[in-house]
Design a protein around this motif. Sequence first.
Motif, PDB file in Angstrom:
ATOM      1  N   ARG A  37      -2.574   6.300   9.071  1.00 10.36           N
ATOM      2  CA  ARG A  37      -2.376   7.147   8.965  1.00 10.36           C
ATOM      3  C   ARG A  37      -3.914   7.742  10.622  1.00 10.36           C
ATOM      4  NH1 ARG A  37      -6.380   5.407   4.873  1.00 10.36           N
ATOM      5  NH2 ARG A  37      -4.489   6.687   3.462  1.00 10.36           N
ATOM      6  N   ILE A  38      -4.068   6.596  11.112  1.00  8.31           N
ATOM      7  CA  ILE A  38      -4.678   6.319  12.105  1.00  8.31           C
ATOM      8  C   ILE A  38      -4.161   5.864  14.159  1.00  8.31           C
ATOM      9  CG2 ILE A  38      -7.524   5.478  11.200  1.00  8.31           C
ATOM     10  CD1 ILE A  38      -6.572   2.897  12.249  1.00  8.31           C
ATOM     11  N   ARG A  39      -2.759   6.179  13.916  1.00  4.56           N
ATOM     12  CA  ARG A  39      -1.585   5.805  14.718  1.00  4.56           C
ATOM     13  C   ARG A  39      -2.123   6.376  15.745  1.00  4.56           C
ATOM     14  NH1 ARG A  39       2.753   2.541  14.950  1.00  4.56           N
ATOM     15  NH2 ARG A  39       2.930   2.549  12.672  1.00  4.56           N
ATOM     16  N   ARG A  80     -12.001   6.009  11.718  1.00  2.00           N
ATOM     17  CA  ARG A  80     -11.242   7.298  11.698  1.00  2.00           C
ATOM     18  C   ARG A  80     -10.685   7.428  10.469  1.00  2.00           C
ATOM     19  NH1 ARG A  80      -9.234  10.575  14.730  1.00  2.00           N
ATOM     20  NH2 ARG A  80      -6.729  11.445  15.113  1.00  2.00           N
ATOM     21  N   ASN A  81     -10.064   6.465   9.758  1.00  2.00           N
ATOM     22  CA  ASN A  81      -9.701   6.120   8.611  1.00  2.00           C
ATOM     23  C   ASN A  81     -10.822   6.602   7.368  1.00  2.00           C
ATOM     24  OD1 ASN A  81      -7.676   5.179   6.540  1.00  2.00           O
ATOM     25  ND2 ASN A  81      -9.210   3.677   6.060  1.00  2.00           N
ATOM     26  N   ALA A  82     -11.897   6.506   7.959  1.00  2.00           N
ATOM     27  CA  ALA A  82     -12.860   7.015   6.804  1.00  2.00           C
ATOM     28  C   ALA A  82     -12.931   8.895   6.634  1.00  2.00           C
ATOM     29  CB  ALA A  82     -14.379   6.023   6.934  1.00  2.00           C
ATOM     30  N   LEU A  83     -13.678   9.563   7.827  1.00  3.37           N
ATOM     31  CA  LEU A  83     -12.750  10.575   7.900  1.00  3.37           C
ATOM     32  C   LEU A  83     -12.019  11.592   7.480  1.00  3.37           C
ATOM     33  CD1 LEU A  83     -14.541  10.905  11.417  1.00  3.37           C
ATOM     34  CD2 LEU A  83     -15.835  10.689   9.353  1.00  3.37           C
ATOM     35  N   ILE A  84     -10.644  10.718   7.609  1.00  7.20           N
ATOM     36  CA  ILE A  84      -9.813  11.899   7.606  1.00  7.20           C
ATOM     37  C   ILE A  84      -9.574  11.873   5.219  1.00  7.20           C
ATOM     38  CG2 ILE A  84      -6.935  11.560   7.336  1.00  7.20           C
ATOM     39  CD1 ILE A  84      -7.043  10.258  10.315  1.00  7.20           C
ATOM     40  N   LEU A  85      -9.642  10.269   5.093  1.00 13.25           N
ATOM     41  CA  LEU A  85      -9.784  10.315   3.950  1.00 13.25           C
ATOM     42  C   LEU A  85     -10.917  10.644   2.988  1.00 13.25           C
ATOM     43  CD1 LEU A  85      -9.653   6.373   3.191  1.00 13.25           C
ATOM     44  CD2 LEU A  85      -7.907   7.901   2.924  1.00 13.25           C
ATOM     45  N   LEU A  86     -11.589  11.431   3.878  1.00 11.63           N
ATOM     46  CA  LEU A  86     -12.690  12.388   3.241  1.00 11.63           C
ATOM     47  C   LEU A  86     -11.697  13.884   2.188  1.00 11.63           C
ATOM     48  CD1 LEU A  86     -15.377  12.452   5.764  1.00 11.63           C
ATOM     49  CD2 LEU A  86     -15.735  11.768   3.300  1.00 11.63           C
ATOM     50  N   SER A  87     -13.075  14.607   1.482  1.00 10.62           N
ATOM     51  CA  SER A  87     -12.038  15.775   0.816  1.00 10.62           C
ATOM     52  C   SER A  87     -12.270  16.783   1.702  1.00 10.62           C
ATOM     53  CB  SER A  87     -12.693  15.798   0.042  1.00 10.62           C
ATOM     54  OG  SER A  87     -14.571  16.239  -0.113  1.00 10.62           O
ATOM     55  N   ALA A 177     -10.345  -1.288   5.205  1.00 13.57           N
ATOM     56  CA  ALA A 177      -8.688  -0.519   5.550  1.00 13.57           C
ATOM     57  C   ALA A 177      -8.826  -0.414   6.990  1.00 13.57           C
ATOM     58  CB  ALA A 177      -8.389   0.183   4.644  1.00 13.57           C
ATOM     59  N   GLY A 178      -9.009  -0.091   7.920  1.00 16.76           N
ATOM     60  CA  GLY A 178      -9.266   0.789   9.421  1.00 16.76           C
ATOM     61  C   GLY A 178      -9.125  -0.514   9.514  1.00 16.76           C
ATOM     62  N   ALA A 179     -10.140  -1.134   9.875  1.00 17.22           N
ATOM     63  CA  ALA A 179     -10.426  -2.608  10.379  1.00 17.22           C
ATOM     64  C   ALA A 179      -9.325  -4.339  10.261  1.00 17.22           C
ATOM     65  CB  ALA A 179     -11.894  -3.221   9.857  1.00 17.22           C
ATOM     66  N   GLY A 180      -8.441  -3.522   8.904  1.00 14.46           N
ATOM     67  CA  GLY A 180      -7.964  -4.853   8.356  1.00 14.46           C
ATOM     68  C   GLY A 180      -6.303  -4.200   9.561  1.00 14.46           C
ATOM     69  N   THR A 181      -6.564  -3.353  10.067  1.00 10.33           N
ATOM     70  CA  THR A 181      -5.211  -2.761  10.731  1.00 10.33           C
ATOM     71  C   THR A 181      -4.771  -3.893  12.257  1.00 10.33           C
ATOM     72  OG1 THR A 181      -6.389  -1.157  12.173  1.00 10.33           O
ATOM     73  CG2 THR A 181      -5.191  -0.739  10.694  1.00 10.33           C
ATOM     74  N   LEU A 182      -6.389  -4.321  12.301  1.00 12.30           N
ATOM     75  CA  LEU A 182      -6.008  -5.506  13.505  1.00 12.30           C
ATOM     76  C   LEU A 182      -5.318  -6.177  13.078  1.00 12.30           C
ATOM     77  CD1 LEU A 182     -10.070  -5.201  14.979  1.00 12.30           C
ATOM     78  CD2 LEU A 182      -7.442  -5.760  16.405  1.00 12.30           C
ATOM     79  N   GLY A 183      -5.542  -7.375  12.246  1.00 13.68           N
ATOM     80  CA  GLY A 183      -4.790  -8.226  11.133  1.00 13.68           C
ATOM     81  C   GLY A 183      -3.635  -7.893  11.420  1.00 13.68           C
ATOM     82  N   LEU A 184      -3.141  -6.664  11.178  1.00 11.25           N
ATOM     83  CA  LEU A 184      -1.901  -6.361  11.595  1.00 11.25           C
ATOM     84  C   LEU A 184      -1.001  -6.278  12.442  1.00 11.25           C
ATOM     85  CD1 LEU A 184      -1.230  -3.064   9.195  1.00 11.25           C
ATOM     86  CD2 LEU A 184      -1.556  -5.337   7.835  1.00 11.25           C
ATOM     87  N   GLU A 185      -2.068  -5.813  13.509  1.00  8.77           N
ATOM     88  CA  GLU A 185      -1.566  -5.971  15.039  1.00  8.77           C
ATOM     89  C   GLU A 185      -1.510  -7.120  15.675  1.00  8.77           C
ATOM     90  OE1 GLU A 185      -3.786  -3.190  17.308  1.00  8.77           O
ATOM     91  OE2 GLU A 185      -3.243  -1.442  15.612  1.00  8.77           O
ATOM     92  N   VAL A 186      -2.306  -7.981  15.310  1.00  7.12           N
ATOM     93  CA  VAL A 186      -2.606  -9.347  15.901  1.00  7.12           C
ATOM     94  C   VAL A 186      -0.868 -10.503  15.660  1.00  7.12           C
ATOM     95  CG1 VAL A 186      -3.520 -11.152  15.402  1.00  7.12           C
ATOM     96  CG2 VAL A 186      -5.021  -9.948  16.021  1.00  7.12           C
ATOM     97  N   LEU A 187      -0.850 -10.388  14.455  1.00  9.53           N
ATOM     98  CA  LEU A 187       0.149 -10.446  13.701  1.00  9.53           C
ATOM     99  C   LEU A 187       1.531 -10.726  13.940  1.00  9.53           C
ATOM    100  CD1 LEU A 187      -0.667 -11.083   9.429  1.00  9.53           C
ATOM    101  CD2 LEU A 187      -0.587 -12.908  11.447  1.00  9.53           C
ATOM    102  N   GLU A 188       2.176  -9.310  14.470  1.00  6.37           N
ATOM    103  CA  GLU A 188       2.713  -8.757  15.290  1.00  6.37           C
ATOM    104  C   GLU A 188       3.064  -8.996  16.474  1.00  6.37           C
ATOM    105  OE1 GLU A 188       3.584  -4.785  12.567  1.00  6.37           O
ATOM    106  OE2 GLU A 188       3.068  -4.341  14.704  1.00  6.37           O
ATOM    107  N   GLN A 189       1.380  -9.434  17.462  1.00  6.94           N
ATOM    108  CA  GLN A 189       1.883  -9.660  18.664  1.00  6.94           C
ATOM    109  C   GLN A 189       1.811 -11.623  18.810  1.00  6.94           C
ATOM    110  OE1 GLN A 189      -1.852  -7.078  18.917  1.00  6.94           O
ATOM    111  NE2 GLN A 189      -0.952  -5.710  20.614  1.00  6.94           N
ATOM    112  N   VAL A 190       1.052 -11.374  17.975  1.00  4.49           N
ATOM    113  CA  VAL A 190       1.412 -12.949  18.279  1.00  4.49           C
ATOM    114  C   VAL A 190       1.771 -13.448  16.735  1.00  4.49           C
ATOM    115  CG1 VAL A 190      -0.221 -15.248  19.028  1.00  4.49           C
ATOM    116  CG2 VAL A 190      -0.836 -13.190  19.804  1.00  4.49           C
ATOM    117  N   PRO A 191       3.074 -13.933  15.824  1.00  6.47           N
ATOM    118  CA  PRO A 191       3.279 -13.804  15.056  1.00  6.47           C
ATOM    119  C   PRO A 191       3.068 -15.411  14.408  1.00  6.47           C
ATOM    120  CG  PRO A 191       5.178 -13.780  16.376  1.00  6.47           C
ATOM    121  CD  PRO A 191       4.114 -13.478  17.457  1.00  6.47           C
TER     122      PRO A 191
END
Length: 430
Positions: A37-39, A80-87, A177-191
């Motif tokens: 969503r925020i990519r 950004r994630n929270a704003l996009i999710l708004l009605s 959830a948006g903050a959690g995307t940091l965790g996804l990136e870290v695992l890919e960059q330093v597996p």
Amino acid sequence: MRIDASSPPRLSAKIADMNTPSSDSLTLADIQAARERIRDGIALTPCPPSVPLAEVAGCEVFCKLEFLQRTGSFKERGARNALILLSDDAKQKGVIAASAGNHALALAYHGSSLGIPVTVVMPTYAPLIKQTNCRKLGAKVEVQGTSFAEAKQRAGEIAAQQGLTYVDGYNDPGVIAGAGTLGLEVLEQVPDLAAVIVPLGGGGLVAGVALAIKSLRPQTDVIGVQAANATAFSAAIEAGSPVDVTTQPTLADGLAVSRAGSLALEIARQRIDKIVTVTEADIALAVVRLMELEKSVVEGAGAASLAALLSGKLPELAGKKVVLLLCGGNIDLTILSRLIDAALVADGRLARFTAEISDRPGGLANFATILTQLGVSVKDIVHDRTFCAPNVAAVNVLCTVETRDAAQIAELYRCLTSAGIRHFAHVGRE
């Protein structure tokens, strides 16, 4: 229960024994969806290894350079994630938040890019530059309250009056959830990382990152680090639910919240392995280490992860692969010089003392010779004849000196004593 390095290496079992049920309101799928969503609006920040930090820390260090986001912090992900999710209706009416800085900047920037009106209520201690930058980014700014709690109360009143949506900086599902995307990136960059160290305030960042990492690589330790002057999250863990705490002024102002988020606590309590508490001197030293060794200017809250690693409270990480989340770079320049001086004092590289020397010809020269022979650099020296001892043949000198380390300060004081020069330290180490 004391939550720091003296506690057992893993806290998960104790935390899980509490009565609060684990949260099912947020899942790994929500974080993965947030990433897509925020990519287009968020930078994929690098996570390079740091040889100089590894040398001083005794482990393999990787730095997630999240301060390179447009507004200087990880807060953009959640905003950004929270704003996009708004009605559609909520987007049209606009949003509001209380924040002393980074969350406000992130909402202002992404609200502007998405065409969503943003109002932020900032406490009176919020740096003027952050207030100015929020306005430049298009937000309506109201400065109200001497504490974050008072600013939040005012924001709630405005939200009710104007029909705005309140976006919590660390307890909103979309923000976490948006903050959690940091965790996804870290695992890919330093597996194959052994641990990730996460700054800890209200808990939104550690909740999102821990959920992502523990879902995909449960053997990785998630370590939270809090400032000694802002312990809302550990207090919530000890109490079993969020409680109000009194915060003290801290260099890590981004972590200075008086109450942890309830949703953040539910998510993180099952997944965080350890919490380390660092002092103001630890934080100041970490900021300066990043300037000197990484050529990076990182705010106190962002440098807290390095402060934990350098504090000596994580010996179990020796030789392991560790990721530091450097999550913010919006340091208040008005306090930067004071912070640097505090760090130099903590590092044994700056000291101040008063010495009683002869007021006869050659007295000052003899004193200066001692300093010169030791390789001590004089930054400032002030003579005091009025408030010195009754000895009219003596004069007090107040000296600020630059030294290599604490050992050299101790050697300086030994040499002064050997030379018969009375002295006492104002700042530094004997």
